[in-house]
Structures are given as structure tokens and as C-alpha cells.
Design a protein around this motif. Structure first.
Motif, short mmCIF file in Angstrom:
data_model
loop_
_atom_site.label_atom_id
_atom_site.label_comp_id
_atom_site.label_asym_id
_atom_site.label_seq_id
_atom_site.Cartn_x
_atom_site.Cartn_y
_atom_site.Cartn_z
N VAL A 116 50.99 21.93 -24.85
CA VAL A 116 50.27 20.74 -24.96
C VAL A 116 50.10 19.59 -23.78
O VAL A 116 49.26 19.06 -23.53
N ALA A 117 51.17 19.97 -22.72
CA ALA A 117 50.82 19.27 -21.53
C ALA A 117 51.92 20.13 -20.39
O ALA A 117 52.81 20.77 -20.76
N ARG A 118 51.39 20.07 -19.34
CA ARG A 118 52.02 20.61 -18.14
C ARG A 118 51.80 20.00 -16.67
O ARG A 118 50.93 19.28 -16.68
N SER A 119 53.06 19.73 -16.08
CA SER A 119 53.09 19.03 -14.67
C SER A 119 53.69 19.98 -13.73
O SER A 119 54.21 21.22 -14.12
N ARG A 120 53.77 19.56 -12.82
CA ARG A 120 54.72 20.36 -11.48
C ARG A 120 56.09 20.53 -12.02
O ARG A 120 56.47 21.84 -11.80
N LEU A 121 56.51 19.84 -12.82
CA LEU A 121 57.99 19.81 -13.05
C LEU A 121 58.26 20.16 -14.58
O LEU A 121 59.37 20.69 -14.97
N PHE A 122 57.25 20.03 -15.53
CA PHE A 122 57.67 20.19 -16.99
C PHE A 122 56.43 20.80 -17.55
O PHE A 122 55.21 20.68 -17.29
N ARG A 123 56.83 21.39 -18.71
CA ARG A 123 55.81 21.96 -19.55
C ARG A 123 56.19 21.34 -21.05
O ARG A 123 57.59 21.56 -21.43
N ALA A 124 55.43 20.85 -21.86
CA ALA A 124 55.73 20.57 -23.25
C ALA A 124 55.25 21.39 -24.14
O ALA A 124 53.70 21.72 -23.94
N ASP A 125 55.57 21.84 -25.36
CA ASP A 125 55.36 22.78 -26.19
C ASP A 125 55.31 22.13 -27.64
O ASP A 125 56.14 21.18 -27.68
N LYS B 112 58.74 19.72 -27.52
CA LYS B 112 59.96 19.93 -26.84
C LYS B 112 59.49 20.24 -25.25
O LYS B 112 58.34 20.85 -25.00
N LEU B 113 60.41 19.67 -24.38
CA LEU B 113 60.21 20.07 -22.77
C LEU B 113 60.74 21.37 -22.77
O LEU B 113 62.02 21.78 -23.18
N CYS B 114 59.95 22.24 -22.15
CA CYS B 114 60.61 23.70 -21.82
C CYS B 114 61.38 23.71 -20.57
O CYS B 114 60.89 23.24 -19.45
N ALA B 115 62.32 24.70 -20.73
CA ALA B 115 62.92 25.02 -19.23
C ALA B 115 61.95 25.98 -18.37
O ALA B 115 61.35 26.70 -18.80
N ALA C 230 67.73 18.00 -28.84
CA ALA C 230 66.68 17.80 -30.14
C ALA C 230 65.21 18.01 -29.65
O ALA C 230 64.34 18.40 -30.34
N TYR C 231 65.09 17.66 -28.09
CA TYR C 231 63.83 17.90 -27.79
C TYR C 231 63.52 18.56 -26.39
O TYR C 231 62.51 18.47 -25.83
N MET C 232 64.69 18.93 -25.75
CA MET C 232 64.73 19.40 -24.40
C MET C 232 65.44 21.11 -24.27
O MET C 232 66.41 21.08 -24.88
#
Length: 182
Positions: free
Chosen positions: A13-22, A38-41, A116-118
Motif C-alpha cells: 500500500v506504500a513504499r519509500s526509500r526506507l520502508f514498504r507497507a503491506d 505492517k511495515l516490511c523488512a 504487532a505491525y513491524m
């Protein structure tokens, strides 16, 4: 132990240089369905070191943290590079951040900041037998190295400048591990 929920659908649902949210559509064992985010590794992981000097002091660093827009005292940490083992990464990061290598590295624990979310986790490594050696790091400004008394842990973590949860948890875990070793 309960059965893990079934993942019915997953998409970014979102992506940046550092993070991806699914976003995950989950079905629990009782049939209940819920949407979680959740924030994905990314990458091979991270390490956080508890470096102990021969005099018993713990080496901390004062560095800028964008999340709080301030400087704080924390333990040195960094990413594991591709093809690198966590203990190798720990020794490299020590050399880059505090100007010391370690003769002894002990894996203590893998911790998650907010499971819970990371997805993100960090490997806590105790470092002893420190010796001077510096490698060029990637920090935007020089990091201030601050040896701190480790014998009064409550006073140390009670300082306003010591506010990072991962560092506080790692300090307590390392102290307990060292006390158990005798």
C-alpha cells in the motif's frame, strides 16, 4: 499454541526509500477475517552492539535521530550488508561508529521493536575485548563516542538522553547475561 491466521490477500500500500507497507487480509482459526497493515523488512537485517570496555564501561554514541529531531545517547547499531553474517556486521559497525573492533562477540538475542505491525528485527550482540581500529562510516557527521558507567544501570537508562527502547532493552539483557556469567 494457536494456529497462525491464513493470509488470504497481501499487497503493498506504500513504499519509500526506507520502508514498504503491506496490507494483509487474514482469516483467523475461528473464521474471523481482519485487515492488518505492517511495515516490511528489507535487506539482510540489523545489529545492535553492547560494547563493554576493559574498565567495565559501556560505549554509547550521541547521534541525531530524525524521528525525535534531537540528539540522544544510544548503543551503536547498523545494517547487515549483503553476504555478511551478523557478527561480522557487528564488528564492522563498531569500527565505523566507535573506532573499536572487538575480540569477543556474543549473540545475545533477536528483538523486535513492535511485532504487532513491524517485521523489522535486530540482533543484539555483546562486544568485549575492544581494541582501537577505525573504518570509514556512512554517517552525515562525526558520531560522539560516550563511555558510560554500566554498574548503575537504572541511573544510566533514567537519563533523559537515553530514550531508545532497543538500547534500553539491550542494556538490561546484556547486564543480566554478564551477571549470570559471573
Amino acid at each position: 499454541m494457536p494456529r497462525k491466521p491464513e493470509i488470504l490477500k497481501r499487497h503493498t500500500v506504500a513504499r519509500s526509500r526506507l520502508f514498504r507497507a503491506d496490507e494483509l487480509l487474514l482469516r483467523f482459526s475461528n473464521g474471523e477475517e481482519r485487515v492488518y497493515e505492517k511495515l516490511c523488512a528489507g535487506g539482510p537485517g540489523a545489529v545492535l552492539m553492547v560494547p563493554i570496555m576493559d574498565d567495565g564501561k559501556v560505549v554509547m554514541i550521541r547521534e541525531y535521530a530524525a524521528g525525535i529531531h534531537d540528539y540522544h545517547l544510544a548503543l551503536p547499531k547498523g545494517a547487515v550488508d549483503k553476504g555478511e553474517e551478523p557478527l561480522e556486521a557487528a564488528n564492522r559497525e563498531l569500527k565505523e561508529e566507535i573506532g573499536y573492533g572487538a575480540r569477543e562477540l556474543h549473540f545475545l538475542k533477536r528483538m523486535h521493536l513492535s511485532p504487532a505491525y513491524m517485521e523489522h528485527g535486530i540482533n543484539v550482540i555483546l562486544a568485549r575485548g575492544l581494541y582501537p581500529e577505525r573504518l570509514e562510516g556512512d554517517e552525515p557527521e562525526p558520531i560522539e563516542v560516550v563511555p558510560m558507567a554500566f554498574d548503575d544501570l537504572l541511573s544510566l537508562v533514567g537519563m533523559d538522553e537515553v530514550c531508545e527502547g532497543r538500547s534500553i532493552a539491550a542494556l538490561f539483557y546484556a547486564k543480566a547475561w554478564l551477571d549470570k556469567q559471573g
